[in-house]
Design a protein around this motif. Structure first.
Motif, PDB file in Angstrom:
ATOM      1  N   LEU A 166      -3.087   2.469   6.578  1.00  0.00           N
ATOM      2  CA  LEU A 166      -2.569   2.840   5.254  1.00  0.00           C
ATOM      3  C   LEU A 166      -2.127   4.310   5.270  1.00  0.00           C
ATOM      4  O   LEU A 166      -1.014   4.643   4.834  1.00  0.00           O
ATOM      5  N   ILE A 167      -2.980   5.184   5.781  1.00  0.00           N
ATOM      6  CA  ILE A 167      -2.654   6.614   5.854  1.00  0.00           C
ATOM      7  C   ILE A 167      -1.416   6.832   6.732  1.00  0.00           C
ATOM      8  O   ILE A 167      -0.522   7.607   6.388  1.00  0.00           O
ATOM      9  N   ARG A 168      -1.332   6.136   7.851  1.00  0.00           N
ATOM     10  CA  ARG A 168      -0.171   6.272   8.747  1.00  0.00           C
ATOM     11  C   ARG A 168       1.114   5.913   8.018  1.00  0.00           C
ATOM     12  O   ARG A 168       2.098   6.667   8.058  1.00  0.00           O
ATOM     13  N   ARG A 169       1.113   4.796   7.314  1.00  0.00           N
ATOM     14  CA  ARG A 169       2.316   4.378   6.581  1.00  0.00           C
ATOM     15  C   ARG A 169       2.665   5.361   5.471  1.00  0.00           C
ATOM     16  O   ARG A 169       3.838   5.663   5.254  1.00  0.00           O
ATOM     17  N   LEU A 170       1.658   5.864   4.780  1.00  0.00           N
ATOM     18  CA  LEU A 170       1.912   6.797   3.676  1.00  0.00           C
ATOM     19  C   LEU A 170       2.406   8.150   4.191  1.00  0.00           C
ATOM     20  O   LEU A 170       3.244   8.793   3.541  1.00  0.00           O
ATOM     21  N   LYS A 171       1.943   8.587   5.344  1.00  0.00           N
ATOM     22  CA  LYS A 171       2.446   9.840   5.918  1.00  0.00           C
ATOM     23  C   LYS A 171       3.908   9.695   6.321  1.00  0.00           C
ATOM     24  O   LYS A 171       4.702  10.625   6.170  1.00  0.00           O
ATOM     25  N   ARG A 172       4.300   8.528   6.798  1.00  0.00           N
ATOM     26  CA  ARG A 172       5.703   8.272   7.129  1.00  0.00           C
ATOM     27  C   ARG A 172       6.564   8.281   5.866  1.00  0.00           C
ATOM     28  O   ARG A 172       7.710   8.727   5.898  1.00  0.00           O
ATOM     29  N   VAL A 173       6.011   7.792   4.771  1.00  0.00           N
ATOM     30  CA  VAL A 173       6.707   7.825   3.483  1.00  0.00           C
ATOM     31  C   VAL A 173       6.994   9.279   3.096  1.00  0.00           C
ATOM     32  O   VAL A 173       8.090   9.619   2.655  1.00  0.00           O
ATOM     33  N   LYS A 174       6.004  10.142   3.290  1.00  0.00           N
ATOM     34  CA  LYS A 174       6.171  11.566   2.957  1.00  0.00           C
ATOM     35  C   LYS A 174       7.199  12.222   3.879  1.00  0.00           C
ATOM     36  O   LYS A 174       7.982  13.061   3.438  1.00  0.00           O
ATOM     37  N   ILE A 175       7.212  11.847   5.164  1.00  0.00           N
ATOM     38  CA  ILE A 175       8.217  12.381   6.097  1.00  0.00           C
ATOM     39  C   ILE A 175       9.620  12.018   5.619  1.00  0.00           C
ATOM     40  O   ILE A 175      10.553  12.804   5.746  1.00  0.00           O
ATOM     41  N   GLU A 208       2.502   7.830  -4.908  1.00  0.00           N
ATOM     42  CA  GLU A 208       1.235   8.008  -5.615  1.00  0.00           C
ATOM     43  C   GLU A 208       0.220   7.147  -4.884  1.00  0.00           C
ATOM     44  O   GLU A 208       0.517   5.998  -4.526  1.00  0.00           O
ATOM     45  N   ILE A 209      -0.974   7.687  -4.674  1.00  0.00           N
ATOM     46  CA  ILE A 209      -1.991   6.988  -3.897  1.00  0.00           C
ATOM     47  C   ILE A 209      -3.255   6.877  -4.737  1.00  0.00           C
ATOM     48  O   ILE A 209      -3.677   7.858  -5.364  1.00  0.00           O
ATOM     49  N   PHE A 210      -3.851   5.683  -4.738  1.00  0.00           N
ATOM     50  CA  PHE A 210      -5.012   5.419  -5.583  1.00  0.00           C
ATOM     51  C   PHE A 210      -6.143   4.802  -4.778  1.00  0.00           C
ATOM     52  O   PHE A 210      -5.919   4.121  -3.783  1.00  0.00           O
ATOM     53  N   LEU A 251       4.572  -3.479 -10.286  1.00  0.00           N
ATOM     54  CA  LEU A 251       5.135  -2.320  -9.590  1.00  0.00           C
ATOM     55  C   LEU A 251       6.291  -2.745  -8.688  1.00  0.00           C
ATOM     56  O   LEU A 251       7.344  -2.105  -8.663  1.00  0.00           O
ATOM     57  N   ALA A 252       6.114  -3.830  -7.945  1.00  0.00           N
ATOM     58  CA  ALA A 252       7.172  -4.325  -7.063  1.00  0.00           C
ATOM     59  C   ALA A 252       8.402  -4.729  -7.868  1.00  0.00           C
ATOM     60  O   ALA A 252       9.539  -4.471  -7.446  1.00  0.00           O
ATOM     61  N   LEU A 253       8.207  -5.318  -9.028  1.00  0.00           N
ATOM     62  CA  LEU A 253       9.337  -5.696  -9.886  1.00  0.00           C
ATOM     63  C   LEU A 253      10.101  -4.466 -10.389  1.00  0.00           C
ATOM     64  O   LEU A 253      11.290  -4.563 -10.709  1.00  0.00           O
ATOM     65  N   LYS A 254       9.436  -3.334 -10.435  1.00  0.00           N
ATOM     66  CA  LYS A 254      10.087  -2.084 -10.841  1.00  0.00           C
ATOM     67  C   LYS A 254      10.804  -1.422  -9.666  1.00  0.00           C
ATOM     68  O   LYS A 254      11.336  -0.333  -9.810  1.00  0.00           O
ATOM     69  N   GLY A 255      10.802  -2.063  -8.502  1.00  0.00           N
ATOM     70  CA  GLY A 255      11.479  -1.512  -7.335  1.00  0.00           C
ATOM     71  C   GLY A 255      10.616  -0.624  -6.475  1.00  0.00           C
ATOM     72  O   GLY A 255      11.122   0.120  -5.632  1.00  0.00           O
ATOM     73  N   ILE A 256       9.308  -0.701  -6.632  1.00  0.00           N
ATOM     74  CA  ILE A 256       8.381   0.152  -5.901  1.00  0.00           C
ATOM     75  C   ILE A 256       7.807  -0.595  -4.695  1.00  0.00           C
ATOM     76  O   ILE A 256       7.435  -1.762  -4.800  1.00  0.00           O
ATOM     77  N   ARG A 257       7.735   0.090  -3.566  1.00  0.00           N
ATOM     78  CA  ARG A 257       7.042  -0.439  -2.386  1.00  0.00           C
ATOM     79  C   ARG A 257       5.551  -0.206  -2.613  1.00  0.00           C
ATOM     80  O   ARG A 257       5.121   0.911  -2.862  1.00  0.00           O
TER      81      ARG A 257
END
Length: 189
Positions: free
Chosen positions: A30-39, A45-47, A108-114
């Motif tokens: 999860l952290i790996r994927r989220l760090k790539r998102v930031k790159i 937003e992370i919960f 969230l996905a319906l709003k276009g969010i991954r």
């Protein structure tokens, strides 16, 4: 509250679920994927559930001590309220959330969010854990990770509890749990 599906050709959202036993690397992934998102300069937003204070009250921390800042929340609906103007939402320890978590992820996905969710798919008895079966049912992508069995060295999928106390939810680490394969999970501690 119903959110209309995205029909205007805008970006489409989806739900990714990372599941497996304890010590399989779910939070690390999860952290790996989220760090790539930031790159990629995407807004995320992370919960995490407020109940999970094992390593840190705020940050999501893996067993390997990698971490990323998150917002602890009391319930799934709070995620829907707080995830505004974002490209990606990350959620850790999804098994601890209430029955609204799958609905929240779908909205969230319906709003276009991954939406990237990590959680234990089974409890210490090898039974489906919390709302994870519902999340797995609505996921667009599923990654199942495995640990190494501490008894035989095989592929582990069960978070074996080494002590006989507590209910389904008992926060702990290697002092209380160890990964085991299906066969070794039948053996005593």
């Amino acid at each position: 509250m119903f959110i209309e599906p995205n029909l205007k050709g805008e970006r489409k959202g989806w739900i990714e679920v990372i599941c497996g036993s304890m010590f399989s690397g779910k939070t690390e992934e999860l952290i790996r994927r989220l760090k790539r998102v930031k790159i990629a300069n995407l807004k995320a937003e992370i919960f995490k559930p407020a109940i999970d204070v094992r390593y840190d009250e705020v940050n999501i921390v893996s067993h390997d001590t990698n971490s990323i800042h998150s917002t602890p929340v009391e319930n799934a609906h709070s995620i829907l309220l707080m995830a505004q103007d974002v490209d990606v939402v990350g959620i850790d320890e999804a098994q601890f959330f209430d029955e609204e978590i799958a609905y929240v992820c779908e909205q969230l996905a319906l709003k276009g969010i991954r939406v990237i969710v990590a959680g234990l798919d089974m409890d210490y008895l090898g039974k489906p854990f919390g709302q994870m079966p519902n999340l797995l049912a609505v996921a667009d992508y599923i990654t199942k990770l495995h640990a190494v069995c501490m008894r035989c060295g095989g592929m582990a999928s069960i978070s074996y509890r080494k002590i006989a106390t507590g209910g389904q939810v008992l926060l702990g680490e290697k002092d209380i749990y160890e990964p085991r394969c299906r066969e070794c999970a039948q053996l005593p501690a």
